[in-house]
Structures are given as structure tokens and as C-alpha cells.
Design a protein around this motif. Structure first.
Motif, PDB file in Angstrom:
ATOM      1  N   ILE A  92       8.789   3.919 -10.288  1.00 35.17           N
ATOM      2  CA  ILE A  92       8.212   5.040 -11.035  1.00 35.17           C
ATOM      3  C   ILE A  92       9.362   5.856 -11.634  1.00 35.17           C
ATOM      4  CG2 ILE A  92       6.801   7.142 -10.873  1.00 35.17           C
ATOM      5  CD1 ILE A  92       5.481   5.764  -8.358  1.00 35.17           C
ATOM      6  N   VAL A  93       9.438   5.899 -12.949  1.00 30.66           N
ATOM      7  CA  VAL A  93      10.554   6.616 -13.590  1.00 30.66           C
ATOM      8  C   VAL A  93      10.125   7.959 -14.176  1.00 30.66           C
ATOM      9  CG1 VAL A  93      11.916   4.536 -14.036  1.00 30.66           C
ATOM     10  CG2 VAL A  93      10.276   5.314 -15.756  1.00 30.66           C
TER      11      VAL A  93
ATOM     12  N   VAL B 285       9.341   4.089  -0.591  1.00 31.28           N
ATOM     13  CA  VAL B 285       7.887   3.869  -0.587  1.00 31.28           C
ATOM     14  C   VAL B 285       7.211   4.961   0.235  1.00 31.28           C
ATOM     15  CG1 VAL B 285       7.973   1.355  -0.891  1.00 31.28           C
ATOM     16  CG2 VAL B 285       7.951   2.303   1.410  1.00 31.28           C
ATOM     17  N   GLY B 286       5.888   5.072   0.067  1.00 29.69           N
ATOM     18  CA  GLY B 286       5.126   6.024   0.880  1.00 29.69           C
ATOM     19  C   GLY B 286       4.569   7.183   0.080  1.00 29.69           C
ATOM     20  N   HIS B 287       5.103   7.411  -1.121  1.00 31.84           N
ATOM     21  CA  HIS B 287       4.451   8.356  -2.031  1.00 31.84           C
ATOM     22  C   HIS B 287       4.705   7.900  -3.450  1.00 31.84           C
ATOM     23  CE1 HIS B 287       8.025  10.707  -3.315  1.00 31.84           C
ATOM     24  NE2 HIS B 287       8.443  10.617  -2.064  1.00 31.84           N
TER      25      HIS B 287
ATOM     26  N   MET C 104      10.334   6.250  -6.738  1.00 35.60           N
ATOM     27  CA  MET C 104       9.710   5.416  -5.709  1.00 35.60           C
ATOM     28  C   MET C 104       9.226   4.095  -6.298  1.00 35.60           C
ATOM     29  SD  MET C 104      10.067   7.574  -3.318  1.00 35.60           S
ATOM     30  CE  MET C 104       9.056   7.166  -1.901  1.00 35.60           C
ATOM     31  N   GLN C 105       9.119   3.103  -5.442  1.00 36.65           N
ATOM     32  CA  GLN C 105       8.477   1.857  -5.832  1.00 36.65           C
ATOM     33  C   GLN C 105       7.016   2.129  -6.179  1.00 36.65           C
ATOM     34  OE1 GLN C 105       9.463  -1.573  -5.768  1.00 36.65           O
ATOM     35  NE2 GLN C 105      11.536  -0.723  -5.748  1.00 36.65           N
ATOM     36  N   MET C 106       6.520   1.417  -7.183  1.00 37.47           N
ATOM     37  CA  MET C 106       5.102   1.557  -7.535  1.00 37.47           C
ATOM     38  C   MET C 106       4.281   0.662  -6.609  1.00 37.47           C
ATOM     39  SD  MET C 106       2.649   2.717  -9.237  1.00 37.47           S
ATOM     40  CE  MET C 106       0.991   2.267  -9.723  1.00 37.47           C
ATOM     41  N   ASP C 107       4.151   1.110  -5.355  1.00 35.43           N
ATOM     42  CA  ASP C 107       3.290   0.456  -4.368  1.00 35.43           C
ATOM     43  C   ASP C 107       2.079   1.360  -4.225  1.00 35.43           C
ATOM     44  OD1 ASP C 107       5.416  -1.263  -4.059  1.00 35.43           O
ATOM     45  OD2 ASP C 107       5.611  -0.985  -1.892  1.00 35.43           O
ATOM     46  N   ALA C 108       0.948   0.910  -4.720  1.00 33.50           N
ATOM     47  CA  ALA C 108      -0.207   1.812  -4.789  1.00 33.50           C
ATOM     48  C   ALA C 108      -1.503   1.045  -4.625  1.00 33.50           C
ATOM     49  CB  ALA C 108      -0.199   2.538  -6.135  1.00 33.50           C
ATOM     50  N   VAL C 109      -2.553   1.805  -4.337  1.00 34.92           N
ATOM     51  CA  VAL C 109      -3.899   1.222  -4.271  1.00 34.92           C
ATOM     52  C   VAL C 109      -4.822   2.061  -5.134  1.00 34.92           C
ATOM     53  CG1 VAL C 109      -3.547   0.384  -1.915  1.00 34.92           C
ATOM     54  CG2 VAL C 109      -4.665   2.578  -2.260  1.00 34.92           C
TER      55      VAL C 109
ATOM     56  N   VAL D 180       2.185  -3.903  -5.871  1.00 35.03           N
ATOM     57  CA  VAL D 180       3.461  -3.886  -5.139  1.00 35.03           C
ATOM     58  C   VAL D 180       4.560  -4.016  -6.189  1.00 35.03           C
ATOM     59  CG1 VAL D 180       2.736  -4.617  -2.835  1.00 35.03           C
ATOM     60  CG2 VAL D 180       3.096  -6.342  -4.585  1.00 35.03           C
ATOM     61  N   GLY D 181       5.435  -3.015  -6.223  1.00 34.35           N
ATOM     62  CA  GLY D 181       6.446  -3.000  -7.276  1.00 34.35           C
ATOM     63  C   GLY D 181       5.813  -3.090  -8.654  1.00 34.35           C
TER      64      GLY D 181
END
Ligand code: GUN
Ligand code: ZN
Length: 442
Positions: free
Chosen positions: A37-38, A370-372, A377-382, A423-424
């Protein structure tokens, strides 16, 4: 390549538990480049900015975007024994878990179960997990091989024990070290995979095996340590008998240098004040596994004592002592346990539940990206997007606030409500030898 997500985004980047706060943006833009996320901000500002120019737009305003869930305690070989109700820990291990764990000696069997585990995690919206592997190196190798193409962030390792399990599950200190080092050499640091040193529990691990676990932890830079502790009174009493010179259960690990900031201890339902002080002093974390604690009758987790002592706490599904992969269910059960403790409990707010299921887990695992869903942060989201007309859909449409919406997600949400997982910034890949996870890229 850049992607610009347009979504209703809610995350809970900061604690402490009991006072976590939501960060909620009703019409947010997340600009994602190379999985990171930039930029994040109101759609009206970010969408028109030069850096967003040319990005593919993914509009998911029909759901609620949350950070991917972080499961800090789950067992690979126990997917098929979920639901073994009615037995306390040691009885459950002997009759339900360990016979199934013995089947992991067969690589083909382990490959199938690894696919089921990874599909279960991704389908439930879990994008990062600390996994108890198997007692067989080949099965752990199969897990890593299946995990790599999924893009899930997995830490796992060879589970070890040298007594009181079943003979076919026992190893020795030298073999455990050699096989662990070999697995770590092949997988640690590859993509999103890490090695976890995992003696099962000190009930089943003698001094030499614990010493070799510490040697392995030192030998594999960046590896994590995980094991079980203080889950059940009979287990605690047995450990005290097996280690007559120790102060308490934690000390059986501490004497070998295994209590570190990179250590995650599962359960800790029955800690002493000294153990809590020592966990806080070292920065070690506890994986709270609420459905497992209820299903195995282990007890009500003393969260307030942990938080007041300064111990870091995250959430684990503990499949298969736990009742499934869904961290929304674990969050709800964590809330219930605190309510049932009355005055001794720590009242949890919706933001605490989201924090527990996401950022607290990332912190426990030492992951700072990760985690927010903030910048960097990595774009790990649901994406939570229930079926139209379902009770969760109705509840979300009538939510009064972001906190209310998050409460409804934890109370009513199931894996069926997870419409997408990233994920990413991409949909999870498929573990070999298994059908694709039931999640799609919009
Ligand atoms: N303690 C040692 N092994 C296990 C396990 O597989 N599950 C749980 N819940 N506790 C354990
Ligand atoms: Zn466990």
C-alpha cells in the motif's frame, strides 16, 4: 503495476487490548504497487493524484474491507479431527489428535491435508498463520511446498517430542536438530515462508530436546519459536512432576533460553503471576485460543491478568482442538469468555476484537508490514460481503457506526461471508493437489 482499490476500509492498528481504536474510511482509496500500500486516503483526494494515474481500479464498495486475519496457532495434522468434542486435553490428544498425526507419516496423505489446511485458512480470510507442522519432516516439507504458491504468509516447522506421545511420533534431539535445519535451509525466507521451531510441549519434550530446540532457533536467523503452555490443570501438574527443579511451566522453556520476543506460547489459561511477569519482561507473546479452551474445557482465559502484566496477546484457532479456521468466531468466543469471567474479565469492544484478529497477531509474530491497511503495509486484506438478504447483510446495512459494523461482523460473520481475499494485492494461489480456495478476485 498499480491497483487502486476503492472500498469501505476498517482496521485497528493500535492497542492496547481493552482500548483499541478503529480507523474507518467510508470511501477510501488504497493505492497498491508491487503488493504494498503506497497511498491511503479519501477517494476524492487519492484518485485524482498523479501517482494514481494509470492504475487499474477495483471498486469493492459493496463490502467491508478489513486486514487479512492472523492466526497465531493452528495445527496442520488436525484439519480432519475438528469437532472431537467431549474430552479434556490429554484424553483428546491420545484418542483424537495423535492417531491422526501418525497418519502424516505418509507424504501423499500429508499433501492432501496441507491443501485442506491452506484452503481452510484462505477461505476464512486468514492471510498469515503460525502453523504447528507435523512430527514427520516429509509432511512439513509438503506443507511448505503447498504453501509457497498460495502467497499466504506461513511460519511452520517440524513438531518434536521424545516421550509420552506415541512411539512413531517420537524423535531424538540430534535428529530433530538435523531435520529442522534441513527444512529451514530449504524453506526459511523463501517468499513469504519462515521456519518455526516447535517442540510440542514440555510434557513430551525432555531437556535434551529442548536444548536442541534452542540451538536450532539460534542457528536459523529470523526463525520463531512456538509451543504450548498452561492449558489444562492435569497437563500443568504432569509437567511439574517431570521437571522437579523448575519454578513453573514457563521455566521449563526459559532454562533453555526459549522465552524470547520471537516466542509464541499457546493457551496460557492457568499462568502464575511470576510467569506473566516473565513473559512481559521478555516480550514473548501468548496465542489465545478461545474456542479450543471452551471445547476441551480448558478454562476461561485470564486476559485481564495478561494485559495488566503487560503480556502481548494474539488470537489462534487451534484447529483441531478449536472449532474451525474462522477468526471472527474466535474473536466472538474471546469476547464471551471475558463476559463469563465477570469482574475478573476484560470487557472487549469491537475494535479490540479486530485488533486481536489482525495487528496483535502480526506483532506477536514480529511482522511489521501486515496486520493493518496503512501506507507501507502489505496489501493483505479481506472483503466481507455477505449474501444479499442474509442476516449479516441486513445487520451491516443498519449498522450505526463502524464499531457497530465490526461488532456485527464478529457476531454474525462466517467464512461464507468472505467474498475476496488478497495477499500482497493478489488473490491467493492454489496449493498443489487441491481445488482452488473458494475466494475470488473481484
Ligand atoms: N498440547 C500439546 N499438543 C497439543 C495440541 O495438539 N493441541 C492442544 N490444544 N494442546 C496441545
Ligand atoms: Zn495447539
Amino acid at each position: 503495476m498499480s491497483t487502486l482499490f476503492r472500498a469501505r476500509v476498517v482496521d485497528a492498528p493500535t492497542g492496547p487490548l481493552g482500548a483499541a481504536r478503529l480507523r474507518a474510511d467510508d470511501d477510501a482509496a488504497l493505492l497498491v504497487r508491487d503488493g504494498v500500500i503506497v497511498a491511503r486516503g479519501p477517494w476524492s483526494q487519492v484518485a485524482g493524484s498523479p501517482e494514481a494515474g494509470g492504475a487499474d481500479v477495483v471498486d469493492v464498495r459493496d463490502g467491508l474491507m478489513l486486514p487479512g486475519f492472523v492466526d497465531t496457532h493452528v495445527h496442520l495434522p488436525q484439519v480432519r479431527v475438528i469437532g472431537g468434542l467431549g474430552r479434556p486435553l490429554l484424553d483428546w490428544l491420545e484418542h483424537r489428535a495423535l492417531p491422526e498425526e501418525a497418519r502424516m507419516a505418509d507424504r501423499g496423505y500429508a499433501e492432501e491435508v496441507a491443501g485442506e489446511l491452506l484452503t481452510g485458512l484462505a477461505s476464512a480470510g486468514t492471510t498469515t498463520a503460525l502453523v504447528f507442522g507435523a512430527h514427520f519432516a516429509d509432511a512439513v516439507d509438503a506443507l511448505f511446498a503447498a504453501a509457497e504458491p498460495t502467497g499466504l504468509r506461513i511460519a511452520a516447522g517440524l513438531v518434536t517430542g521424545d516421550r509420552l506421545l506415541r512411539p512413531e511420533l517420537h524423535t531424538d534431539a540430534e535428529t530433530a536438530f538435523r531435520q529442522g535445519l534441513d527444512l529451514a535451509g530449504r524453506w526459511h525466507g523463501r517468499g513469504r515462508l519462515r521456519y518455526a521451531v516447535t517442540p510440542r510441549f514440555s510434557l513430551a519434550a525432555g531437556e535434551e530436546l529442548l536444548a536442541s530446540s534452542a540451538a536450532l532457533l539460534d542457528a536459523v536467523e529470523g526463525s520463531v519459536f512456538t509451543t504450548h503452555i498452561n492449558e489444562n490443570p492435569r497437563e500443568v501438574a504432569t509437567v511439574a512432576e517431570l521437571f522437579p527443579g523448575t519454578r513453573d511451566y514457563l521455566d521449563t522453556y526459559d532454562r533453555h533460553g526459549l522465552v524470547r520476543r520471537t516466542s509464541v506460547f499457546a493457551h496460557d489459561v492457568h499462568p502464575t503471576d511470576r510467569e506473566l511477569a516473565r513473559l512481559a519482561e521478555t516480550g514473548a507473546a501468548v496465542a489465545h485460543c478461545p474456542t479450543s479452551n471452551a471445547a476441551l474445557g480448558s478454562g476461561l482465559f485470564p486476559l485481564r491478568r495478561h494485559v495488566e502484566a503487560g503480556v502481548r496477546v494474539a488470537l489462534g484457532s487451534d484447529v483441531g482442538g478449536g472449532t474451525g479456521f474462522c477468526l471472527m468466531k474466535e474473536g466472538l468466543q474471546a469476547y464471551f469468555a471475558q463476559q463469563l469471567l465477570g469482574e475478573a474479565g476484560l470487557p472487549l469492544q469491537p475494535a479490540d476484537l479486530l485488533h486481536l484478529a489482525t495487528r496483535a497477531g502480526a506483532e506477536a509474530l514480529g511482522l511489521d508490514d501486515v496486520g493493518h491497511l496503512g501506507v507501507g503495509m502489505q496489501m493483505d486484506a479481506v472483503l466481507v460481503r455477505p449474501t444479499a438478504g442474509s442476516t449479516l447483510d441486513v445487520a451491516l446495512r443498519h449498522a450505526e457506526s463502524a464499531d457497530d459494523a465490526v461488532a456485527k461482523v464478529f457476531v454474525l460473520g462466517t467464512p461464507a461471508d468472505i467474498a475476496s481475499v488478497w495477499v500482497g494485492g493478489a488473490a491467493p494461489g492454489t496449493p498443489d493437489r487441491h481445488p482452488a480456495p473458494a475466494v475470488t478476485h473481484p
